[in-house]
Design a protein around this motif. Structure first.
Motif, short mmCIF file in Angstrom:
data_model
loop_
_atom_site.label_atom_id
_atom_site.label_comp_id
_atom_site.label_asym_id
_atom_site.label_seq_id
_atom_site.Cartn_x
_atom_site.Cartn_y
_atom_site.Cartn_z
N ALA A 155 0.83 -1.21 0.00
CA ALA A 155 0.00 0.00 0.00
C ALA A 155 0.86 1.25 0.00
O ALA A 155 0.57 2.22 -0.71
CB ALA A 155 -0.93 -0.01 1.21
N ARG A 156 1.95 1.23 0.80
CA ARG A 156 2.85 2.39 0.82
C ARG A 156 3.53 2.58 -0.53
O ARG A 156 3.69 3.71 -1.01
CB ARG A 156 3.89 2.22 1.93
CG ARG A 156 3.32 2.42 3.34
CD ARG A 156 4.44 2.58 4.35
NE ARG A 156 5.22 1.37 4.48
CZ ARG A 156 4.97 0.41 5.36
NH1 ARG A 156 3.93 0.55 6.19
NH2 ARG A 156 5.73 -0.66 5.44
N LYS B 259 2.37 1.66 -3.47
CA LYS B 259 1.35 2.14 -4.41
C LYS B 259 1.11 3.63 -4.24
O LYS B 259 0.99 4.37 -5.22
CB LYS B 259 0.06 1.36 -4.18
CG LYS B 259 -1.04 1.69 -5.17
CD LYS B 259 -2.27 0.83 -4.94
CE LYS B 259 -3.37 1.17 -5.93
NZ LYS B 259 -4.58 0.31 -5.69
N GLU B 260 1.07 4.09 -2.99
CA GLU B 260 0.84 5.52 -2.72
C GLU B 260 2.03 6.35 -3.21
O GLU B 260 1.84 7.44 -3.77
CB GLU B 260 0.63 5.73 -1.22
CG GLU B 260 0.48 7.19 -0.79
CD GLU B 260 -0.71 7.88 -1.43
OE1 GLU B 260 -0.70 9.12 -1.48
OE2 GLU B 260 -1.63 7.18 -1.89
N ARG B 261 3.27 5.84 -3.00
CA ARG B 261 4.44 6.56 -3.50
C ARG B 261 4.41 6.67 -5.02
O ARG B 261 4.71 7.73 -5.58
CB ARG B 261 5.72 5.84 -3.05
CG ARG B 261 6.08 6.06 -1.59
CD ARG B 261 7.52 5.65 -1.31
NE ARG B 261 7.75 4.25 -1.62
CZ ARG B 261 7.61 3.27 -0.74
NH1 ARG B 261 7.20 3.54 0.48
NH2 ARG B 261 7.85 2.02 -1.09
N ARG C 146 1.75 6.62 -6.98
CA ARG C 146 0.68 7.56 -7.36
C ARG C 146 1.16 9.00 -7.18
O ARG C 146 0.94 9.86 -8.05
CB ARG C 146 -0.56 7.32 -6.50
CG ARG C 146 -1.75 8.20 -6.88
CD ARG C 146 -2.74 8.29 -5.74
NE ARG C 146 -2.16 8.96 -4.59
CZ ARG C 146 -2.00 10.27 -4.51
NH1 ARG C 146 -2.35 11.06 -5.50
NH2 ARG C 146 -1.46 10.80 -3.42
N ARG C 147 1.85 9.26 -6.06
CA ARG C 147 2.33 10.61 -5.80
C ARG C 147 3.40 11.01 -6.82
O ARG C 147 3.41 12.15 -7.30
CB ARG C 147 2.90 10.68 -4.38
CG ARG C 147 3.23 12.10 -3.93
CD ARG C 147 3.47 12.16 -2.44
NE ARG C 147 4.46 11.21 -1.99
CZ ARG C 147 4.19 10.15 -1.23
NH1 ARG C 147 2.97 9.89 -0.84
NH2 ARG C 147 5.17 9.32 -0.86
#
Length: 217
Positions: free
Chosen positions: A150-151, A153-155, A157-158
């Motif tokens: 999840a971390r 994936k968020e990185r 996306r950012r």
């Protein structure tokens, strides 16, 4: 690289010899090492994690220290515990003329003393405890991998959002610079035309003014 989080302490309890023992440790393995156990007491059903508030409070005050109390008692756990009462009385009693051994009653240990790690544990129960422990470890590992994914994936996306915003800014800057250059070129051309027109007018004005003057003579 982020610093690895410190593992949360849990309170574990067992009975060894003449004592109940408890310790605050980060894992079952750490508790077994502190007790000096040569086998997995948890799988054998001879040790457990406890949530008794008094025991938890005592062990958390001295994490990593083995605390004891006489086996079978319900007193507080301490770092230096007395022997069980019946044993202490026997050791403190002065030597007397022993009665014939045939008439002496055998001393009985407290009921909990019978529950020693050396007792035979049902194989099915041991396998069940081992399976439960392994399942818990797998669940923790799966949860850790899920959080890491999840971390990541968020990185990603950012990073994509930053790249898109930067690309839009760069494109807008290029368009502005191109338009500004065109406007500047047009301004230069207009100034040149204005100067040419002013020069032509000055010559024509002088010529016509001279013609008016002559006509008046």
């Amino acid at each position: 690289m982020p610093k690895k989080a410190k593992r949360k302490l849990k309170t574990y309890q067992t009975s060894l010899g003449f004592y109940d023992q408890a310790i605050a440790a980060p894992s079952m393995k750490a508790a077994l090492d502190a007790w000096g156990a040569r086998s997995n007491l948890f799988h054998q059903g001879a040790a457990k994690e406890t949530d008794d508030p008094d025991i938890v409070a005592a062990t958390m005050e001295k994490p990593g220290v083995v605390l004891r109390r006489p086996v079978g008692s319900d007193g507080p756990f301490t770092e230096h515990s007395e022997l069980p009462t019946d044993l202490a009385d026997d050791e403190a009693r002065p030597n007397r003329k022993a009665k014939p051994k045939a008439k002496s009653k055998p001393r009985k240990l407290p009921a909990k003393a019978a529950k020693q790690p050396s007792r035979k544990v049902d194989d099915q129960q041991a396998r069940k405890a081992a399976a439960a422990f392994e399942k818990e470890e797998r669940q923790r590992e799966a949860e850790r991998r899920k959080e890491e994914a999840a971390r990541a994936k968020e990185r990603a996306r950012r990073d994509r959002a930053v790249a898109n915003a930067q690309a839009a800014l760069d494109d807008a800057r290029r368009q502005h610079e191109s338009r500004a250059e065109a406007i500047e070129a047009e301004r230069a051309a207009l100034e040149e035309r204005a100067e040419t027109e002013q020069s032509r007018w000055d010559k024509q004005r002088m010529k016509l003014t001279e013609a008016v003057r002559r006509a008046r003579e």
